[in-house]
Write an enzyme that holds these catalytic residues in place. Structure first.
Site, PDB file in Angstrom:
ATOM      1  N   GLY A   1       0.573  -1.297   0.000  1.00  0.00           N
ATOM      2  CA  GLY A   1      -0.199  -0.223  -0.107  1.00  0.00           C
ATOM      3  C   GLY A   1       0.919   1.318  -0.018  1.00  0.00           C
TER       4      GLY A   1
ATOM      5  N   SER B   1       9.652   5.746  -3.591  1.00  0.00           N
ATOM      6  CA  SER B   1       9.552   4.887  -2.333  1.00  0.00           C
ATOM      7  C   SER B   1       8.766   5.282  -1.511  1.00  0.00           C
ATOM      8  CB  SER B   1      10.986   4.333  -1.788  1.00  0.00           C
ATOM      9  OG  SER B   1      10.815   4.217  -0.626  1.00  0.00           O
TER      10      SER B   1
ATOM     11  N   GLN C   1       7.959  -9.529   7.817  1.00  0.00           N
ATOM     12  CA  GLN C   1       9.109  -9.135   7.081  1.00  0.00           C
ATOM     13  C   GLN C   1       9.731  -7.789   7.657  1.00  0.00           C
ATOM     14  OE1 GLN C   1       6.793  -8.311   3.478  1.00  0.00           O
ATOM     15  NE2 GLN C   1       8.274  -6.630   2.993  1.00  0.00           N
TER      16      GLN C   1
ATOM     17  N   LEU D   1       0.565   3.628  -2.074  1.00  0.00           N
ATOM     18  CA  LEU D   1       0.837   3.621  -3.514  1.00  0.00           C
ATOM     19  C   LEU D   1       1.516   4.652  -3.994  1.00  0.00           C
ATOM     20  CD1 LEU D   1      -1.893   1.429  -4.638  1.00  0.00           C
ATOM     21  CD2 LEU D   1       0.113   0.461  -3.666  1.00  0.00           C
TER      22      LEU D   1
ATOM     23  N   HIS E   1       4.436   1.889  -8.154  1.00  0.00           N
ATOM     24  CA  HIS E   1       3.433   0.810  -8.055  1.00  0.00           C
ATOM     25  C   HIS E   1       2.346   0.891  -9.208  1.00  0.00           C
ATOM     26  CE1 HIS E   1       4.182   1.516  -3.802  1.00  0.00           C
ATOM     27  NE2 HIS E   1       4.274   0.314  -3.913  1.00  0.00           N
TER      28      HIS E   1
END
Ligand code: PAF
Length: 283
Positions: A31, A187, A61, A33, A37
């Protein structure tokens, strides 16, 4: 576009698509985004009849000191962007849906040869967390193809290896890194940067490009190139974890005859850890 939260609903929807003979493309995300993406969604849409995007901030993770709690959750805005970006279905499960037995996951997927270096060495448990959730999502979505960005190069390689070694019938398609005009790779973590850090952040890509230029110019003293890149990063205010030149095939140090290399960097700017990479092909 539809948003579903339950595994059984997603399975039903995909089964209906399959009965119609449609090709299913998948883009897994956490998400928050951005254009990077959305470019993966577009790529999936060029190859598939239906595109499903998962939005799940995967606790498995993240390390204990990492940003799981403060990772931005922006589901409503993400769904609006995806509806315009060409996705047909969003799968946004909660943790109990993906980890019904809690976080004491009995079965874990690992790709040790790739999970133990670079990001994996610095973030123990990160890649088993990624490989396990990606395998679960693949088993739920059963896509024909899935798109992963080159920005997370180690993750892309690991997923390609996982699919090959576990005989999963899924084509993995790499998506190009989308960059800001000054070269900074998009990012979700860029938004943590202060205005001053953001101005300095483009040095990460500049350093990669400068090192690649030296290699294209014929230099083969990898350690020397790495050392000067680390120096440049420090001068720009970064605290680098690594800057390294590796074989693009297996992320090991290049051997004579390796024609495809990748330059990878991870560095902290203030409290924000950024990663990036560029490829270089030797003649
Ligand atoms: O790249 C990411 O956003 C995540 O690692 C992924 C692939 C969605 C797995 O949680």
């Amino acid at each position: 576009m539809e948003t579903l939260h339950a595994v059984h609903e997603v399975r039903e929807r995909i089964a209906a698509w399959r009965r119609q003979g449609l090709i299913v493309g998948f883009v897994p995300t956490m998400g928050n985004l951005h254009q990077g993406h959305l470019s993966l969604v577009q790529l999936a849409g060029e190859r598939a009849d239906r595109v499903i995007v998962s939005i799940f901030v995967n606790p498995m993770q993240f390390g204990p000191q990492e940003d799981f709690d403060r990772y931005p959750r922006t589901l409503e805005r993400d769904c609006q962007a995806l509806a315009q970006g060409g996705a047909q279905l969003v799968f946004a499960p909660d943790a109990a849906e993906i980890y019904p037995a809690g976080m004491n996951q009995g079965a874990v997927v690992d790709v040790p040869s790739l999970a133990g270096v670079l990001e994996g060495q610095l973030r123990p448990g990160h890649f088993p967390g990624v490989a396990t959730v990606v395998t679960k999502l693949f088993n739920i979505v059963t896509p024909d193809l899935a798109v992963f960005g080159r920005k997370d190069y180690q993750q892309l390689l690991l997923v390609q290896r996982l699919v090959r070694d576990l005989c999963l019938p899924i084509e993995i398609i790499p998506g190009s890194t989308v960059r800001e005009p000054d070269g900074l790779a998009l990012s979700s973590r860029n938004q943590y940067l202060s205005a001053g850090e953001r101005r300095r952040a483009s040095a990460l890509h500049d350093t990669l490009v400068a090192a690649r230029r030296r290699i294209i110019g014929g230099e083969r003293q990898w350690l020397e190139i790495e050392a000067s890149a680390l120096g440049e990063l420090r001068s720009a205010g970064f605290d680098p974890d690594y800057f390294t030149i590796r074989s693009a095939r297996n992320l090991q140090p290049p051997e004579p005859g390796d024609a495809e290399l990748v330059l990878l960097v991870a560095a902290r700017l203030g409290r924000t850890r950024l990663i990036d990479n560029v490829s270089v092909e030797l003649e």
